[in-house]
Scaffold this motif. Structure first.
Motif, mmCIF file in Angstrom:
data_model
loop_
_atom_site.group_PDB
_atom_site.id
_atom_site.type_symbol
_atom_site.label_atom_id
_atom_site.label_comp_id
_atom_site.label_asym_id
_atom_site.label_seq_id
_atom_site.Cartn_x
_atom_site.Cartn_y
_atom_site.Cartn_z
ATOM 1 N N LEU A 33 4.322 -12.943 -11.927
ATOM 2 C CA LEU A 33 4.678 -12.116 -10.773
ATOM 3 C C LEU A 33 4.850 -10.654 -11.180
ATOM 4 O O LEU A 33 4.409 -9.746 -10.456
ATOM 5 C CB LEU A 33 5.958 -12.637 -10.104
ATOM 6 N N GLU A 34 5.488 -10.406 -12.325
ATOM 7 C CA GLU A 34 5.641 -9.041 -12.822
ATOM 8 C C GLU A 34 4.272 -8.396 -13.051
ATOM 9 O O GLU A 34 4.048 -7.254 -12.661
ATOM 10 C CB GLU A 34 6.448 -9.032 -14.124
ATOM 11 N N ASP A 39 0.117 -4.683 -11.373
ATOM 12 C CA ASP A 39 -1.281 -4.464 -10.966
ATOM 13 C C ASP A 39 -1.353 -3.929 -9.535
ATOM 14 O O ASP A 39 -2.122 -3.009 -9.248
ATOM 15 C CB ASP A 39 -2.093 -5.756 -11.091
ATOM 16 N N PHE A 40 -0.552 -4.505 -8.652
ATOM 17 C CA PHE A 40 -0.540 -4.059 -7.259
ATOM 18 C C PHE A 40 -0.072 -2.598 -7.164
ATOM 19 O O PHE A 40 -0.686 -1.777 -6.471
ATOM 20 C CB PHE A 40 0.369 -4.964 -6.423
ATOM 21 N N TYR A 45 -1.143 3.084 -6.517
ATOM 22 C CA TYR A 45 -1.002 4.438 -7.056
ATOM 23 C C TYR A 45 -2.372 5.088 -7.247
ATOM 24 O O TYR A 45 -2.578 6.245 -6.863
ATOM 25 C CB TYR A 45 -0.229 4.395 -8.378
ATOM 26 N N GLU A 46 -3.301 4.372 -7.843
ATOM 27 C CA GLU A 46 -4.650 4.918 -8.056
ATOM 28 C C GLU A 46 -5.333 5.216 -6.729
ATOM 29 O O GLU A 46 -6.010 6.234 -6.588
ATOM 30 C CB GLU A 46 -5.480 3.951 -8.896
ATOM 31 N N SER A 47 -5.140 4.346 -5.757
ATOM 32 C CA SER A 47 -5.712 4.567 -4.425
ATOM 33 C C SER A 47 -5.120 5.829 -3.791
ATOM 34 O O SER A 47 -5.846 6.665 -3.243
ATOM 35 C CB SER A 47 -5.444 3.350 -3.542
#
Length: 161
Positions: A33-34, A39-40, A45-47
């Motif tokens: 989950l971490e 990743d999410f 952030y990158e988006s």
């Protein structure tokens, strides 16, 4: 009673083993989950960063267009004012030339009108003086930095000789 105690002990060991396995599984699950959360968040952030980068490029492009438009407008205005100033200076130069030509013509006619005709000696000398004066004026004004590229008489400068 011993068998009950053994049975209770086995039951407790079984529950302990079951809880240990659940704890290990939960820890694995938490790590997954971490990782998914990281990743999410990274993806979000990158988006967001890409979106802001595109917005920044758009603002830069609009500013570049604004700056180019402003430069064109200012250049056109400066050229217009420059053309106006050059026109005024040219008119003033033509007026000055007309005044100088009129004064020189008056001086020449007064000097050469002796005895009802043109005195060949005086007229010739005055003609040379007039030409020398014209040459001096032409060299004085055409050589100045302010009238650079222009002669006092525009395109048709008088013949000096």
């Amino acid at each position: 009673t011993e068998s009950r105690l053994a049975q209770k002990g086995n039951k407790i060991l079984y529950q302990n083993d079951l809880l240990s396995r659940q704890l290990i599984e939960s820890r694995r699950h938490i790590k997954q989950l971490e990782k998914k959360m990281r990743d999410f968040i990274r993806t979000e952030y990158e988006s967001s960063l890409m979106k802001k980068s595109f917005e920044l490029q758009a603002v830069k492009e609009r500013f570049r267009e604004f700056r180019d438009d402003l430069t064109r407008d200012i250049t056109a205005e400066v050229n217009s004012k420059k053309q106006y100033i050059l026109t005024v200076l040219k008119k003033e130069k033509q007026r000055e030339r007309a005044r100088t030509t009129t004064r020189m013509g008056t001086m020449l006619s007064q000097a050469t009108m002796g005895g009802g005709g043109i005195n060949p000696i005086t007229g010739s000398v005055m003609h040379r003086l007039s030409n020398n004066l014209n040459a001096t004026l032409v060299s004085k004004f055409s050589g100045s930095a302010f009238f650079e590229g222009d002669s006092l008489y525009g395109d048709a400068s008088p013949s000096v000789g």
